[in-house]
Scaffold this motif. Structure first.
Motif, PDB file in Angstrom:
ATOM      1  N   ARG A   1      46.324  40.533  45.631  1.00 15.33           N
ATOM      2  CA  ARG A   1      46.524  39.837  46.907  1.00 15.33           C
ATOM      3  C   ARG A   1      45.652  38.579  46.991  1.00 15.33           C
ATOM      4  NH1 ARG A   1      48.295  43.813  51.590  1.00 15.33           N
ATOM      5  NH2 ARG A   1      48.917  45.652  50.396  1.00 15.33           N
ATOM      6  N   LEU A   2      44.496  38.604  46.306  1.00 16.22           N
ATOM      7  CA  LEU A   2      43.663  37.388  46.297  1.00 16.22           C
ATOM      8  C   LEU A   2      44.404  36.246  45.612  1.00 16.22           C
ATOM      9  CD1 LEU A   2      41.009  39.302  46.856  1.00 16.22           C
ATOM     10  CD2 LEU A   2      39.859  37.344  45.814  1.00 16.22           C
ATOM     11  N   VAL A   3      45.025  36.593  44.503  1.00 20.75           N
ATOM     12  CA  VAL A   3      45.775  35.565  43.762  1.00 20.75           C
ATOM     13  C   VAL A   3      46.923  35.044  44.628  1.00 20.75           C
ATOM     14  CG1 VAL A   3      47.173  35.146  41.702  1.00 20.75           C
ATOM     15  CG2 VAL A   3      45.099  36.564  41.541  1.00 20.75           C
ATOM     16  N   ASP A   4      47.592  35.952  45.349  1.00 20.37           N
ATOM     17  CA  ASP A   4      48.670  35.530  46.255  1.00 20.37           C
ATOM     18  C   ASP A   4      48.132  34.597  47.346  1.00 20.37           C
ATOM     19  OD1 ASP A   4      50.276  38.846  46.283  1.00 20.37           O
ATOM     20  OD2 ASP A   4      50.177  37.230  44.770  1.00 20.37           O
ATOM     21  N   ALA A   5      46.866  34.797  47.704  1.00 26.16           N
ATOM     22  CA  ALA A   5      46.264  33.972  48.769  1.00 26.16           C
ATOM     23  C   ALA A   5      45.656  32.686  48.208  1.00 26.16           C
ATOM     24  CB  ALA A   5      45.195  34.789  49.500  1.00 26.16           C
ATOM     25  N   GLY A   6      45.893  32.418  46.928  1.00 24.57           N
ATOM     26  CA  GLY A   6      45.417  31.159  46.338  1.00 24.57           C
ATOM     27  C   GLY A   6      43.991  31.232  45.841  1.00 24.57           C
ATOM     28  N   ARG A   7      43.443  32.450  45.735  1.00 25.51           N
ATOM     29  CA  ARG A   7      42.075  32.611  45.218  1.00 25.51           C
ATOM     30  C   ARG A   7      42.167  33.254  43.842  1.00 25.51           C
ATOM     31  NH1 ARG A   7      39.114  36.024  49.673  1.00 25.51           N
ATOM     32  NH2 ARG A   7      37.194  35.342  48.606  1.00 25.51           N
ATOM     33  N   ALA A   8      41.028  33.380  43.142  1.00 21.54           N
ATOM     34  CA  ALA A   8      41.025  34.030  41.816  1.00 21.54           C
ATOM     35  C   ALA A   8      40.730  35.517  41.999  1.00 21.54           C
ATOM     36  CB  ALA A   8      39.967  33.391  40.927  1.00 21.54           C
ATOM     37  N   ALA A   9      41.290  36.338  41.118  1.00 23.63           N
ATOM     38  CA  ALA A   9      41.104  37.797  41.223  1.00 23.63           C
ATOM     39  C   ALA A   9      39.627  38.176  41.189  1.00 23.63           C
ATOM     40  CB  ALA A   9      41.841  38.485  40.069  1.00 23.63           C
ATOM     41  N   GLU A  10      38.821  37.360  40.505  1.00 27.63           N
ATOM     42  CA  GLU A  10      37.387  37.654  40.377  1.00 27.63           C
ATOM     43  C   GLU A  10      36.570  37.027  41.511  1.00 27.63           C
ATOM     44  OE1 GLU A  10      37.878  40.381  37.807  1.00 27.63           O
ATOM     45  OE2 GLU A  10      35.864  39.793  38.477  1.00 27.63           O
ATOM     46  N   ASP A  11      37.255  36.445  42.502  1.00 32.62           N
ATOM     47  CA  ASP A  11      36.533  35.841  43.637  1.00 32.62           C
ATOM     48  C   ASP A  11      36.081  36.891  44.639  1.00 32.62           C
ATOM     49  OD1 ASP A  11      38.204  32.593  44.060  1.00 32.62           O
ATOM     50  OD2 ASP A  11      36.654  33.332  42.693  1.00 32.62           O
ATOM     51  N   ILE A  12      36.099  38.177  44.214  1.00 35.82           N
ATOM     52  CA  ILE A  12      35.670  39.231  45.127  1.00 35.82           C
ATOM     53  C   ILE A  12      34.893  40.291  44.351  1.00 35.82           C
ATOM     54  CG2 ILE A  12      37.598  40.895  44.998  1.00 35.82           C
ATOM     55  CD1 ILE A  12      37.667  40.510  48.167  1.00 35.82           C
ATOM     56  N   ARG A  13      33.845  40.815  44.945  1.00 35.26           N
ATOM     57  CA  ARG A  13      33.068  41.891  44.341  1.00 35.26           C
ATOM     58  C   ARG A  13      33.404  43.179  45.091  1.00 35.26           C
ATOM     59  NH1 ARG A  13      32.867  38.712  41.037  1.00 35.26           N
ATOM     60  NH2 ARG A  13      31.171  37.323  40.357  1.00 35.26           N
TER      61      ARG A  13
END
Ligand SMILES: Cc1cc2nc3c(=O)[nH]c(=O)nc-3n(C[C@H](O)[C@H](O)[C@H](O)COP(=O)(O)O)c2cc1C
Length: 458
Positions: free
Chosen positions: A266-278
Motif C-alpha cells: 500500500r505504501l508503493v500504491d501511495a507513491g512511497r517506497a516499501a522500505e519507507d516504513i519500519r
C-alpha cells in the motif's frame, strides 16, 4: 545475499500500574506503582539508552475499560490502564538524562484540537532535540467518546477520515507556516521573528477550521516521527499515507507476514517506497541465564496473572463483553466500532477466553519468547525474518525487571550475532530511523505543504 536486518527494539510501556499483563503489579520486585514518580521514567530511560534501544514507546488511552461485565470495577481493581497519567509529561525528564534514546508518545486525533496539539509536539521536539515520535491513534474506547460529550463512539472508518484531515492541518502548521529562517533574533533591528516569513495556514475543511499561524518556531524534525498502529484495511491505508513506523500485533507469524506485505504494498500504491516504513511487532520476553531459571520465572509470573484483569483489557480491545463466556467457549464476533483488526483476528471461533489468559497472558496479541539468552535471540530472529518486521515493541511482564533482563542478557547475544547496533547513529530520531536527515522525505504527502526558499508553497 543482503545483510540480515538489524533488529530494532522499543521498550513498550504506559503511564499506569497495569499496561498489558494484568496481575504482575503484585510481583515483589515490581516498580508498577512508581509510574507516577519521575524517577521511574528516568531510571527506565537510562536503562534503555544503556541497552542502545531505539526508544521508549508510551501507550495511552483516554477512557476507561468498562465493557467487561458492563462496569469499570474490574479495571479499577486490576489497575488495568486506570489510573493513567499523561504520557507526554514524562518525556522532558527522560530526555534530560539521555542523549540518543527516542520517545514515542500516543495521542488521539479524536479528542484534542490539532491547533493546540501541534504546539505540544513542537515543544517536545524542541526539548528533546528532535527525538520525539507520535503514535497516531483514533481511540477505541466508547467511554472516552462519551466523556467528551459524544453520545457514543464515532464510526470506525469515519474516525480515520477525521484523522486524515487532522494530519493535513498539522502538516500545514509544522511544515508550511514558518519558513526555516523566520526567526532572526536581530538585536540591532529589534526584530525577533520576520513577520514576512510566517504564514497563516487558512485551513477550512469539513472537520476543522484553522486560519492562523503555528505558535511554535520550526523544531528539529518539524513533524515528529509518525507512528501508527491500525491493521484494519482502513487503518493500513491511513498508515500507508502517513506513517513512518507501524506497530503490529499478531499471535502467529503468518498473520503478521500477511499484514506487513500488504502494508508495504500500500505504501508503493501511495507513491512511497516499501522500505519507507519500519514495522515493530508486539513481543514479550522472559529470559534468565539458564533455560530452567527462565521457565521457573515464567511459571512464577503465570501464577500472578489476573484472569479478570486480562479479560477487562480484551473486552475493551474487542469491543464486547467477555464476562458471559465459559473458559473454552469459542468467541463470537460482535460488530462494533472498537479495534477492527483485533476483532477480525480473534473473532473467527478459533480463540477462547482461556487463550487470552494462558497463551496470550504475557502481552496482548504478540508472541512470548522464554528461555536462556541464545534461545530468546533465536526466537526473536526467527520472528523478524519470517514476518518481514524491522523490530519489536517489547512490553514488560514485570516492570522494570523485564527490561533489565533484556538489556543485560539478550542485547549482548543479538550484538554477538551482528543483529543489533553496537553504538547509536548520530542525529534526530528520524535520522536514526532512516539515515537521510531530520525532515520527512519529499515522497511523503507532508512535503506538499512546504514552502520554497522564496516562501511560496511548493
Ligand atoms: C502495538 C499496538 C499498540 C497500540 N497502542 C495504542 C495506544 O496506546 N492507544 C490506543 O488508543 N490504541 C492503541 N493501539 C490500537 C490502535 O491504535 C488501533 O486502534 C488498533 O490497532 C485497531 O486498529 P484498526 O481498527 O484499524 O484495526 C495499539 C495497537 C497496537 C497493535
Amino acid at each position: 545475499m543482503s545483510a540480515p536486518r538489524q533488529i530494532r527494539v522499543n521498550a513498550f510501556d504506559m503511564n499506569c500500574p497495569t499496561h498489558l499483563v494484568a496481575g504482575t503489579w503484585r510481583h515483589p520486585d515490581s516498580q508498577a506503582s512508581r509510574y507516577k514518580d519521575l524517577g521511574y521514567w528516568t531510571d527506565l530511560a537510562r536503562l534503555c539508552e544503556r541497552g542502545l534501544l531505539d526508544g521508549i514507546f508510551i501507550a495511552d488511552v483516554l477512557g476507561v475499560y468498562d465493557v467487561y461485565a458492563g462496569s469499570n470495577a474490574g479495571a479499577l481493581r486490576g489497575g488495568a490502564q486506570v489510573p493513567v497519567n499523561d504520557p507526554a509529561l514524562v518525556v522532558p525528564a527522560m530526555a534530560a538524562v539521555t542523549e540518543h534514546l527516542g520517545f514515542g508518545i500516543t495521542a488521539s486525533t479524536s479528542f484534542e484540537h490539532p491547533y493546540t496539539f501541534a504546539r505540544r509536539m513542537s515543544t517536545l521536539d524542541h526539548l528533546t532535540k528532535g527525538r520525539v515520535g507520535w503514535n497516531i491513534v483514533t481511540s477505541y474506547l466508547e467511554s472516552g467518546a462519551r466523556n467528551i460529550g459524544l453520545d457514543g463512539q464515532v464510526r470506525h472508518d469515519n474516525r480515520y477520515d477525521i484523522a486524515d484531515e487532522y494530519m493535513e492541518v498539522l502538516y500545514k502548521l509544522w511544515e508550511g507556516s514558518w519558513e526555516d529562517d523566520a526567526v532572526v533574533a536581530d538585536v540591532a533591528r529589534n526584530v525577533y521573528t520576520d513577520p514576512d516569513k510566517v504564514h497563516p495556514i487558512e485551513h477550512d475543511g469539513e472537520y476543522f477550521k484553522v486560519p492562523g499561524i503555528h505558535l511554535s518556531e520550526p523544531s528539529p524534525q518539524r513533524t515528529p516521527l509518525l507512528y501508527q498502529a491500525g491493521q484494519s484495511s482502513r487503518g493500513k491505508t491511513f498508515a500507508a499515507e502517513h506513517a513512518e513506523a507501524v506497530f503490529m500485533g499478531a499471535p502467529r507469524a503468518e498473520i503478521l507476514r500477511g499484514n506487513v506485505d500488504d502494508l508495504r504494498g500500500r505504501l508503493v500504491d501511495a507513491g512511497r517506497a516499501a522500505e519507507d516504513i519500519r514495522v515493530f511487532s508486539s513481543f514479550s520476553v522472559i529470559v534468565a541465564p539458564t533455560a530452567s531459571e527462565a521457565e521457573e520465572k515464567r511459571d512464577y509470573y503465570r501464577g500472578l496473572i489476573d484472569p479478570e484483569g486480562t479479560l477487562v483489557l480484551w473486552s475493551g480491545w474487542l469491543g464486547y463483553d467477555l464476562a458471559p463466556y465459559a473458559l473454552d467457549e469459542p468467541l463470537r464476533h460482535v460488530p462494533n466500532e472498537a479495534m477492527q483488526s483485533t476483532a477480525e483476528t480473534f473473532g473467527g471461533g478459533r480463540w477462547t477466553v482461556r487463550d487470552f489468559v494462558e497463551e496470550l497472558g504475557f502481552g496482548a496479541d504478540g508472541p512470548n519468547a522464554t528461555g536462556d539468552p541464545a534461545a530468546v535471540a533465536d526466537q526473536i530472529e526467527d520472528w523478524i525474518d519470517s514476518t518481514g518486521a524491522d523490530g519489536i515493541n517489547l512490553n514488560h511482564v514485570v516492570t522494570q525487571e523485564s527490561y533489565v533482563d533484556f538489556v543485560e542478557l539478550v542485547v549482548p547475544e543479538l550484538q554477538r550475532r551482528g543483529r543489533y547496533r553496537t553504538a547509536y547513529e548520530e542525529g534526530t530520531l528520524r535520522d536514526k530511523f532512516f539515515g537521510r536527515g531530520s525532515r520527512l522525505p519529499d515522497t511523503h504527502q507532508a512535503a506538499r505543504h512546504r514552502r520554497d526558499p522564496a516562501g511560496a508553497l511548493a
